[in-house]
Motif scaffolding. Sequence first.
Motif, PDB file in Angstrom:
ATOM      1  N   TYR A   1       8.273  41.399  39.428  1.00 28.43           N
ATOM      2  CA  TYR A   1       9.147  42.344  40.511  1.00 28.43           C
ATOM      3  C   TYR A   1       8.189  42.967  41.475  1.00 28.43           C
ATOM      4  N   ILE A   2       8.571  42.860  42.622  1.00 31.17           N
ATOM      5  CA  ILE A   2       7.843  43.244  43.956  1.00 31.17           C
ATOM      6  C   ILE A   2       8.562  44.614  44.538  1.00 31.17           C
ATOM      7  N   ARG A   3       7.961  45.704  44.695  1.00 32.72           N
ATOM      8  CA  ARG A   3       8.335  46.694  45.474  1.00 32.72           C
ATOM      9  C   ARG A   3       7.350  46.976  46.434  1.00 32.72           C
ATOM     10  N   PHE A   4       7.948  47.061  47.718  1.00 32.84           N
ATOM     11  CA  PHE A   4       7.031  47.749  49.038  1.00 32.84           C
ATOM     12  C   PHE A   4       7.925  48.868  49.426  1.00 32.84           C
ATOM     13  N   PRO A   5       7.326  49.980  49.930  1.00 31.01           N
ATOM     14  CA  PRO A   5       7.958  50.949  50.617  1.00 31.01           C
ATOM     15  C   PRO A   5       9.181  50.541  51.634  1.00 31.01           C
ATOM     16  N   GLN A   6      10.232  51.204  51.579  1.00 26.99           N
ATOM     17  CA  GLN A   6      11.396  50.886  52.434  1.00 26.99           C
ATOM     18  C   GLN A   6      10.912  50.751  53.734  1.00 26.99           C
ATOM     19  N   ALA A   7      10.075  51.771  54.263  1.00 30.17           N
ATOM     20  CA  ALA A   7       9.546  51.907  55.582  1.00 30.17           C
ATOM     21  C   ALA A   7       8.897  50.766  56.068  1.00 30.17           C
ATOM     22  N   ALA A   8       8.134  50.057  55.239  1.00 27.17           N
ATOM     23  CA  ALA A   8       7.387  48.922  55.711  1.00 27.17           C
ATOM     24  C   ALA A   8       8.426  47.444  55.732  1.00 27.17           C
ATOM     25  N   LEU A   9       9.610  47.425  55.575  1.00 31.14           N
ATOM     26  CA  LEU A   9      10.377  46.463  55.425  1.00 31.14           C
ATOM     27  C   LEU A   9      10.707  45.923  56.779  1.00 31.14           C
ATOM     28  N   ALA A  10      10.579  46.852  57.799  1.00 32.56           N
ATOM     29  CA  ALA A  10      10.858  46.585  59.252  1.00 32.56           C
ATOM     30  C   ALA A  10       9.808  46.103  60.001  1.00 32.56           C
ATOM     31  N   ARG A  11       8.467  45.942  59.085  1.00 33.02           N
ATOM     32  CA  ARG A  11       7.362  45.444  59.815  1.00 33.02           C
ATOM     33  C   ARG A  11       7.394  43.927  59.963  1.00 33.02           C
ATOM     34  N   ARG A  12       6.562  43.296  61.002  1.00 28.75           N
ATOM     35  CA  ARG A  12       6.452  41.917  60.928  1.00 28.75           C
ATOM     36  C   ARG A  12       5.101  41.343  60.677  1.00 28.75           C
ATOM     37  N   VAL A  13       4.820  40.278  60.133  1.00 27.67           N
ATOM     38  CA  VAL A  13       3.472  39.955  59.775  1.00 27.67           C
ATOM     39  C   VAL A  13       3.239  38.834  60.320  1.00 27.67           C
ATOM     40  N   SER A  14       1.871  38.421  60.348  1.00 31.34           N
ATOM     41  CA  SER A  14       1.440  36.957  61.008  1.00 31.34           C
ATOM     42  C   SER A  14       0.035  37.124  59.872  1.00 31.34           C
ATOM     43  N   GLY A  15      -0.078  35.735  59.425  1.00 28.10           N
ATOM     44  CA  GLY A  15      -0.988  35.588  58.526  1.00 28.10           C
ATOM     45  C   GLY A  15      -0.957  34.105  57.729  1.00 28.10           C
ATOM     46  N   VAL A  16      -2.176  33.961  56.931  1.00 27.67           N
ATOM     47  CA  VAL A  16      -2.317  32.735  55.983  1.00 27.67           C
ATOM     48  C   VAL A  16      -2.613  33.327  54.623  1.00 27.67           C
ATOM     49  N   PHE A  17      -1.558  32.834  53.671  1.00 28.43           N
ATOM     50  CA  PHE A  17      -1.736  33.495  52.456  1.00 28.43           C
ATOM     51  C   PHE A  17      -1.811  32.299  51.169  1.00 28.43           C
ATOM     52  N   ALA A  18      -2.661  32.420  50.056  1.00 28.08           N
ATOM     53  CA  ALA A  18      -2.758  31.357  49.195  1.00 28.08           C
ATOM     54  C   ALA A  18      -1.604  31.294  48.361  1.00 28.08           C
ATOM     55  N   LEU A  19      -0.822  30.390  48.043  1.00 28.01           N
ATOM     56  CA  LEU A  19       0.424  30.506  47.183  1.00 28.01           C
ATOM     57  C   LEU A  19      -0.057  30.464  45.792  1.00 28.01           C
ATOM     58  N   ASN A  20      -1.187  29.609  45.565  1.00 17.42           N
ATOM     59  CA  ASN A  20      -1.589  29.566  44.346  1.00 17.42           C
ATOM     60  C   ASN A  20      -2.513  30.603  43.682  1.00 17.42           C
ATOM     61  N   ASP A  21      -2.342  31.760  44.366  1.00 18.65           N
ATOM     62  CA  ASP A  21      -3.027  33.201  43.811  1.00 18.65           C
ATOM     63  C   ASP A  21      -2.055  34.183  44.494  1.00 18.65           C
ATOM     64  N   ALA A  22      -0.912  34.310  43.841  1.00 18.87           N
ATOM     65  CA  ALA A  22       0.076  35.361  44.499  1.00 18.87           C
ATOM     66  C   ALA A  22      -0.533  36.710  44.347  1.00 18.87           C
ATOM     67  N   GLU A  23      -1.075  37.095  43.387  1.00 13.43           N
ATOM     68  CA  GLU A  23      -1.731  38.371  43.372  1.00 13.43           C
ATOM     69  C   GLU A  23      -2.495  38.528  44.277  1.00 13.43           C
ATOM     70  N   ALA A  24      -3.794  38.059  44.743  1.00 14.14           N
ATOM     71  CA  ALA A  24      -4.395  38.039  45.894  1.00 14.14           C
ATOM     72  C   ALA A  24      -3.697  38.068  47.131  1.00 14.14           C
ATOM     73  N   ALA A  25      -2.534  37.405  47.282  1.00 13.03           N
ATOM     74  CA  ALA A  25      -1.795  37.311  48.542  1.00 13.03           C
ATOM     75  C   ALA A  25      -0.966  38.631  48.498  1.00 13.03           C
ATOM     76  N   LEU A  26      -0.508  39.267  47.589  1.00 10.78           N
ATOM     77  CA  LEU A  26       0.040  40.295  47.498  1.00 10.78           C
ATOM     78  C   LEU A  26      -1.085  41.614  47.976  1.00 10.78           C
TER      79      LEU A  26
END
Length: 324
Positions: free
Chosen positions: A275-300
Amino acid sequence: MLSDQLKAPGGAAPTDSAVEEAVQWEVRLRADDATQRDRDRFEVWRRANPANEQAWIRLQERLARFASLRGASGAAVRSALNERSHARRRMLKAGVGVGALALAAIGTRELIRTYSLDADYRNGDTAPQTVALKDGTPVILGASARAYSVEGDARSDVYLASGQLLANSSATKRSQVVVRTRDGTAITSNARLSVDALRHHTVVAIQGGDATLATPGGSSVHVDDGSVWSLSSREIVRMPETAADIFAWRRGTLVVLDRPLPDILETLGRYYGGYIRFPQAALARRVSGVFALNDAEAALRQLANGLGLSLALYGKVLAVASEA
């Protein structure tokens, strides 16, 4: 996401602090070294404020639903769905599967709609899985993908209920490949399609040919090789990524440009498994980036750091981001 799941049916929700504290108590009380003192302190917290009690009850309701469904087999659920309520209870006692236990609490329609437990094709792993449609057409399913076979007269049709898939028109003997989601339809006779059924829209990438996208309302757009599109019930909008960016998921990489944060959290959640929980205020933010799906914890962690947040990880169970 967990914060969304804790909202009360009437729309009211516990305070953010109560929700976060409820999650923290869930983790502490389930720890191997939890003590009686911890349990006593938890009872004091629970009774100190009605919002605390509400947050705890909502958390337990949602955790119970998800925990019971995670291991369910589609065959067991379909079998239970076909039984009358008293027979269903007997089947459950006989060991049909703990996942079907949620039928009594959730209800048949909500169960099917939310979890697609009767899906013809499911990938319960984080690694891509190749499955064959009923006509033999191969389709690659991403993590947590659930899809249905749809009968077509002269083509291979699949309905993607959740997750991501790759369909290749050159791998079928039929004239067209059609991939449907709740947001619309993608049709091609000469291209590879990556289709991602997200909560708020469907992302379609086209590679090696062209395709036609259509909404349930009747709008349609002819799209070219290399393009990426957002498909919703109301509109079809081109996205800034290239098809090569989107198809990178097959190599274990998530590439996003100016994406809403909920899109990224939903995708990473398929690979994290908890289960993933980010602050409500952050949910309106937009993101650009490259994330490793084989290491989800590092990506988070990367995602949280990029947003100026701190992240607390509790194994594969919970990930809670908060203001640093």
